[in-house]
Design a protein around this motif. Structure first.
Motif, PDB file in Angstrom:
ATOM      1  N   ARG A 156      -1.800   4.746  -1.612  1.00  0.00           N
ATOM      2  CA  ARG A 156      -0.963   3.923  -2.495  1.00  0.00           C
ATOM      3  C   ARG A 156       0.307   3.482  -1.751  1.00  0.00           C
ATOM      4  O   ARG A 156       0.663   2.298  -1.767  1.00  0.00           O
ATOM      5  CB  ARG A 156      -0.586   4.699  -3.760  1.00  0.00           C
ATOM      6  CG  ARG A 156       0.403   3.923  -4.650  1.00  0.00           C
ATOM      7  CD  ARG A 156       0.773   4.663  -5.930  1.00  0.00           C
ATOM      8  NE  ARG A 156      -0.334   4.529  -6.862  1.00  0.00           N
ATOM      9  CZ  ARG A 156      -1.158   5.514  -7.224  1.00  0.00           C
ATOM     10  NH1 ARG A 156      -0.981   6.734  -6.755  1.00  0.00           N
ATOM     11  NH2 ARG A 156      -2.150   5.305  -8.059  1.00  0.00           N
ATOM     12  N   ALA A 157       0.973   4.411  -1.107  1.00  0.00           N
ATOM     13  CA  ALA A 157       2.221   4.081  -0.409  1.00  0.00           C
ATOM     14  C   ALA A 157       1.974   3.087   0.724  1.00  0.00           C
ATOM     15  O   ALA A 157       2.773   2.162   0.925  1.00  0.00           O
ATOM     16  CB  ALA A 157       2.862   5.357   0.132  1.00  0.00           C
ATOM     17  N   ALA A 158       0.880   3.245   1.446  1.00  0.00           N
ATOM     18  CA  ALA A 158       0.595   2.342   2.565  1.00  0.00           C
ATOM     19  C   ALA A 158       0.263   0.938   2.070  1.00  0.00           C
ATOM     20  O   ALA A 158       0.728  -0.054   2.648  1.00  0.00           O
ATOM     21  CB  ALA A 158      -0.548   2.898   3.407  1.00  0.00           C
ATOM     22  N   ILE A 159      -0.514   0.848   0.998  1.00  0.00           N
ATOM     23  CA  ILE A 159      -0.852  -0.477   0.466  1.00  0.00           C
ATOM     24  C   ILE A 159       0.391  -1.159  -0.076  1.00  0.00           C
ATOM     25  O   ILE A 159       0.678  -2.314   0.246  1.00  0.00           O
ATOM     26  CB  ILE A 159      -1.955  -0.380  -0.609  1.00  0.00           C
ATOM     27  CG1 ILE A 159      -3.283   0.021   0.045  1.00  0.00           C
ATOM     28  CG2 ILE A 159      -2.099  -1.703  -1.363  1.00  0.00           C
ATOM     29  CD1 ILE A 159      -4.394   0.351  -0.952  1.00  0.00           C
ATOM     30  N   GLU A 160       1.139  -0.447  -0.898  1.00  0.00           N
ATOM     31  CA  GLU A 160       2.312  -1.054  -1.536  1.00  0.00           C
ATOM     32  C   GLU A 160       3.482  -1.251  -0.567  1.00  0.00           C
ATOM     33  O   GLU A 160       4.246  -2.201  -0.702  1.00  0.00           O
ATOM     34  CB  GLU A 160       2.741  -0.209  -2.740  1.00  0.00           C
ATOM     35  CG  GLU A 160       1.720  -0.244  -3.864  1.00  0.00           C
ATOM     36  CD  GLU A 160       2.069   0.650  -5.050  1.00  0.00           C
ATOM     37  OE1 GLU A 160       3.116   1.347  -5.011  1.00  0.00           O
ATOM     38  OE2 GLU A 160       1.279   0.671  -6.014  1.00  0.00           O
ATOM     39  N   GLY A 161       3.611  -0.370   0.419  1.00  0.00           N
ATOM     40  CA  GLY A 161       4.760  -0.441   1.319  1.00  0.00           C
ATOM     41  C   GLY A 161       4.528  -1.208   2.606  1.00  0.00           C
ATOM     42  O   GLY A 161       5.483  -1.701   3.207  1.00  0.00           O
ATOM     43  N   ALA A 162       3.263  -1.320   3.039  1.00  0.00           N
ATOM     44  CA  ALA A 162       2.987  -1.975   4.314  1.00  0.00           C
ATOM     45  C   ALA A 162       2.040  -3.164   4.171  1.00  0.00           C
ATOM     46  O   ALA A 162       2.340  -4.262   4.635  1.00  0.00           O
ATOM     47  CB  ALA A 162       2.397  -0.962   5.307  1.00  0.00           C
ATOM     48  N   VAL A 163       0.910  -2.945   3.523  1.00  0.00           N
ATOM     49  CA  VAL A 163      -0.128  -3.973   3.489  1.00  0.00           C
ATOM     50  C   VAL A 163       0.255  -5.157   2.596  1.00  0.00           C
ATOM     51  O   VAL A 163       0.229  -6.301   3.037  1.00  0.00           O
ATOM     52  CB  VAL A 163      -1.483  -3.364   3.040  1.00  0.00           C
ATOM     53  CG1 VAL A 163      -2.532  -4.440   2.885  1.00  0.00           C
ATOM     54  CG2 VAL A 163      -1.938  -2.307   4.048  1.00  0.00           C
TER      55      VAL A 163
END
Length: 170
Positions: A156-163
């Motif tokens: 979740r954090a990677a999708i919302e924060g990076a992707v």
């Protein structure tokens, strides 16, 4: 990429086809033909148009979830590394596209008109709306709840924060 293709082509030339099995000869011939086509097309500098409504980083990456293994925690750690590395891939793609613009090598207007909505659809505010979230549903049922919760939170954090921000930037 082009230099790598040239090195690969040269390495294939050093392989004696007579020493290969019939299947290996076919593989070598297919790869040679593919590389020759790519290298012949280099004079058109099509690499400066890396995105269209039918292909490119945005579509390949969004579909990668369908092919990524999920058997182990290590598989998901690799998936997370890919998600976190996506901004750098987008930045590199933007640099290439800007070079294409400077050389007046750009896709047709209609192509980009169809591509922009794809970017917007992938720049979601909630991870659950991303096709990349689909990996969470594929997590093994026998995983410890702590591993499942940690991986889910990190995805979740990677999708919302990076992707998603990268898709928006693209």
């Amino acid at each position: 990429r082009i230099e790598k293709d040239r090195r690969t082509r040269a390495a294939l030339d050093r392989i004696d086809p007579a020493a290969l099995s019939p299947d290996e000869r076919i593989d070598r011939d297919v790869l040679l033909t593919t590389l020759d086509d790519k290298l012949a097309g280099e004079r058109f500098r099509d690499h400066l148009i890396p995105i269209s409504q039918q292909e490119g980083l945005h579509l390949d990456f969004a579909q990668s979830v369908n092919f990524h293994p999920v058997a182990t925690v290590g598989d998901l750690e690799n998936y997370l590394r890919r998600l976190r590395a996506f901004p750098a891939a987008v930045d590199a793609t933007i640099v290439v596209m800007r070079q294409g613009m400077a050389e007046r090598r750009v896709p047709p207007r209609i192509t980009m008109a169809r591509t922009v909505p794809q970017f917007r659809a992938l720049a979601v505010s909630k991870a659950e709306e991303s096709p990349l979230w689909g990996i969470v549903a594929r997590l093994p049922a026998d995983w410890a709840e702590a591993d499942r919760a940690r991986i889910t939170a990190e995805v979740r954090a990677a999708i919302e924060g990076a992707v998603s921000p990268s898709f928006a930037r693209l």
